[in-house]
Design a protein around this motif. Structure first.
Motif, mmCIF file in Angstrom:
data_model
loop_
_atom_site.group_PDB
_atom_site.id
_atom_site.type_symbol
_atom_site.label_atom_id
_atom_site.label_comp_id
_atom_site.label_asym_id
_atom_site.label_seq_id
_atom_site.Cartn_x
_atom_site.Cartn_y
_atom_site.Cartn_z
ATOM 1 N N LEU A 75 59.380 -17.826 27.963
ATOM 2 C CA LEU A 75 58.524 -18.508 27.007
ATOM 3 C C LEU A 75 57.367 -17.570 26.697
ATOM 4 C CD1 LEU A 75 60.320 -20.743 28.140
ATOM 5 C CD2 LEU A 75 58.393 -22.274 27.973
ATOM 6 N N ASP A 76 57.324 -17.089 25.467
ATOM 7 C CA ASP A 76 56.411 -16.021 25.086
ATOM 8 C C ASP A 76 55.462 -16.494 23.994
ATOM 9 O OD1 ASP A 76 55.129 -13.673 24.400
ATOM 10 O OD2 ASP A 76 56.958 -12.499 24.197
ATOM 11 N N THR A 77 54.219 -16.790 24.372
ATOM 12 C CA THR A 77 53.233 -17.261 23.405
ATOM 13 C C THR A 77 52.768 -16.141 22.480
ATOM 14 O OG1 THR A 77 51.419 -16.881 24.954
ATOM 15 C CG2 THR A 77 52.412 -19.085 24.940
ATOM 16 N N GLY A 78 53.127 -14.907 22.800
ATOM 17 C CA GLY A 78 52.775 -13.778 21.939
ATOM 18 C C GLY A 78 53.818 -13.491 20.874
ATOM 19 N N ALA A 79 54.982 -14.122 20.980
ATOM 20 C CA ALA A 79 56.056 -13.913 20.007
ATOM 21 C C ALA A 79 55.978 -14.986 18.926
ATOM 22 C CB ALA A 79 57.415 -13.972 20.700
ATOM 23 N N THR A 80 56.026 -14.569 17.681
ATOM 24 C CA THR A 80 55.949 -15.510 16.569
ATOM 25 C C THR A 80 57.187 -16.392 16.508
ATOM 26 O OG1 THR A 80 54.683 -13.883 15.326
ATOM 27 C CG2 THR A 80 55.636 -15.697 14.070
ATOM 28 N N SER A 81 58.359 -15.776 16.677
ATOM 29 C CA SER A 81 59.604 -16.533 16.547
ATOM 30 C C SER A 81 60.467 -16.391 17.787
ATOM 31 C CB SER A 81 60.376 -16.063 15.310
ATOM 32 O OG SER A 81 60.644 -14.690 15.405
ATOM 33 N N SER A 82 61.462 -17.243 17.882
ATOM 34 C CA SER A 82 62.383 -17.247 19.005
ATOM 35 C C SER A 82 63.556 -16.319 18.715
ATOM 36 C CB SER A 82 62.887 -18.670 19.246
ATOM 37 O OG SER A 82 61.795 -19.520 19.520
ATOM 38 N N SER A 83 64.235 -15.904 19.793
ATOM 39 C CA SER A 83 65.332 -14.943 19.661
ATOM 40 C C SER A 83 66.403 -15.255 20.696
ATOM 41 C CB SER A 83 64.779 -13.533 19.874
ATOM 42 O OG SER A 83 65.784 -12.577 19.703
ATOM 43 N N VAL A 84 67.669 -15.043 20.322
ATOM 44 C CA VAL A 84 68.798 -15.311 21.206
ATOM 45 C C VAL A 84 69.722 -14.098 21.218
ATOM 46 C CG1 VAL A 84 70.891 -16.717 21.443
ATOM 47 C CG2 VAL A 84 68.736 -17.806 20.902
ATOM 48 N N ASN A 85 70.244 -13.766 22.404
ATOM 49 C CA ASN A 85 71.204 -12.671 22.552
ATOM 50 C C ASN A 85 72.529 -13.106 21.931
ATOM 51 O OD1 ASN A 85 72.348 -10.249 23.363
ATOM 52 N ND2 ASN A 85 72.783 -10.957 25.424
ATOM 53 N N ALA A 86 72.944 -12.420 20.887
ATOM 54 C CA ALA A 86 74.161 -12.811 20.183
ATOM 55 C C ALA A 86 74.961 -11.591 19.752
ATOM 56 C CB ALA A 86 73.800 -13.648 18.959
ATOM 57 N N ASP A 87 76.279 -11.752 19.803
ATOM 58 C CA ASP A 87 77.197 -10.769 19.218
ATOM 59 C C ASP A 87 77.545 -11.264 17.825
ATOM 60 O OD1 ASP A 87 77.373 -9.038 21.344
ATOM 61 O OD2 ASP A 87 79.137 -10.013 22.216
ATOM 62 N N ILE A 88 77.116 -10.536 16.831
ATOM 63 C CA ILE A 88 77.437 -10.930 15.457
ATOM 64 C C ILE A 88 78.815 -10.386 15.123
ATOM 65 C CG2 ILE A 88 76.807 -10.681 13.034
ATOM 66 C CD1 ILE A 88 73.894 -10.711 13.938
ATOM 67 N N ILE A 89 79.716 -11.289 14.779
ATOM 68 C CA ILE A 89 81.089 -10.914 14.470
ATOM 69 C C ILE A 89 81.192 -10.468 13.019
ATOM 70 C CG2 ILE A 89 83.467 -11.763 14.364
ATOM 71 C CD1 ILE A 89 82.545 -13.738 16.670
ATOM 72 N N ARG A 90 80.652 -11.280 12.111
ATOM 73 C CA ARG A 90 80.628 -10.859 10.711
ATOM 74 C C ARG A 90 79.677 -11.733 9.915
ATOM 75 N NH1 ARG A 90 84.474 -13.876 7.077
ATOM 76 N NH2 ARG A 90 85.429 -15.289 8.554
ATOM 77 N N GLU A 91 79.233 -11.173 8.806
ATOM 78 C CA GLU A 91 78.409 -11.908 7.860
ATOM 79 C C GLU A 91 79.217 -12.073 6.586
ATOM 80 O OE1 GLU A 91 74.283 -10.662 7.473
ATOM 81 O OE2 GLU A 91 74.483 -9.540 9.351
ATOM 82 N N PHE A 92 79.069 -13.213 5.923
ATOM 83 C CA PHE A 92 79.844 -13.467 4.715
ATOM 84 C C PHE A 92 79.069 -14.403 3.797
ATOM 85 C CE2 PHE A 92 80.985 -16.533 7.929
ATOM 86 C CZ PHE A 92 81.093 -17.732 7.262
ATOM 87 N N GLU A 93 79.614 -14.578 2.585
ATOM 88 C CA GLU A 93 78.982 -15.427 1.591
ATOM 89 C C GLU A 93 79.922 -16.570 1.248
ATOM 90 O OE1 GLU A 93 77.308 -14.860 -2.887
ATOM 91 O OE2 GLU A 93 76.860 -13.251 -1.444
ATOM 92 N N ARG A 94 79.340 -17.782 1.092
ATOM 93 C CA ARG A 94 80.111 -18.953 0.700
ATOM 94 C C ARG A 94 79.245 -19.791 -0.229
ATOM 95 N NH1 ARG A 94 80.935 -22.536 5.381
ATOM 96 N NH2 ARG A 94 82.408 -21.012 6.123
ATOM 97 N N ASP A 95 79.754 -20.122 -1.393
ATOM 98 C CA ASP A 95 79.020 -20.919 -2.387
ATOM 99 C C ASP A 95 77.643 -20.338 -2.686
ATOM 100 O OD1 ASP A 95 81.170 -22.728 -2.443
ATOM 101 O OD2 ASP A 95 80.326 -23.902 -0.789
ATOM 102 N N GLY A 96 77.556 -19.016 -2.741
ATOM 103 C CA GLY A 96 76.311 -18.341 -3.066
ATOM 104 C C GLY A 96 75.300 -18.286 -1.929
#
Length: 191
Positions: A75-96
């Motif tokens: 829990l980091d009060t100095g960090a603006t946003s939260s972050s999670v360890n993730a493996d991104i498989i792919r990014e894509f577009e759907r309905d714009g």
């Protein structure tokens, strides 16, 4: 003669500082000055004002979405946003709209695959002066203790960090105050 002039300047400076400190203290009577080495306790006035705040340690167990195991989170009060360890498989577009397919990782243990709409991107600066890393933000639900919080989380490779999850101010605000001397104050049970 020269020493007297120096002493007058020092006394004048000290007097000015005392007046500033007194005016500052009168501006905000609930502000607490904490002497070094003394324990800090929230005053009852502050607790009443922020009645929905729960105490949390600087490290807590966190449940994410419907994943059936917990993650150690800093829990980091100095960090603006939260972050999670993730493996991104792919990014894509759907309905714009932009989407991302990913798995959350905890000590080598991977979850099932998730698909979420990307709310925004940010570019993380590199120390080396390189272009920077583009990170996707998605909406995610965290459970800490009995509280369920929904907010923006950036998907990052956090394998080299001690904690796979970082809970930042965007999810702490109005929910928790952090006791930097404690860990696992909240008793979190995943569904």
């Amino acid at each position: 003669m020269k020493n007297i002039k120096i002493m007058r300047n020092i006394i004048g400076l000290l007097f000015s500082l005392m007046l500033c400190c007194k005016a500052y203290a009168q501006e905000s009577p609930e502000r607490t000055i904490i002497p070094e080495g003394k324990p800090y306790h929230l005053s009852e006035k502050i607790k009443k004002k922020n009645g929905n705040l729960s105490k949390a340690g600087w490290v807590e167990k966190v449940c994410i979405g419907n994943v059936d195991f917990s993650f150690n989170a800093k829990l980091d009060t100095g960090a603006t946003s939260s972050s999670v360890n993730a493996d991104i498989i792919r990014e894509f577009e759907r309905d714009g709209k932009r989407y991302v397919l990913y798995r959350i990782v905890n000590d080598g243990q991977e979850t099932e695959t998730f698909e979420s709409e990307v709310t925004r991107y940010t570019r993380i600066k590199q120390k080396s002066g390189a272009k920077g890393i583009k990170r996707a933000f998605v909406i995610m639900t965290f459970k800490i203790g009995k509280k369920t919080i929904e907010g923006e989380v950036n998907l990052a490779e956090r394998d080299h960090f001690n904690y796979p999850v970082l809970v930042g101010r965007n999810m702490l605000e109005n929910n928790f105050y952090v006791d930097a001397a404690r860990q696992n104050v909240q008793k979190t049970k995943c569904p």
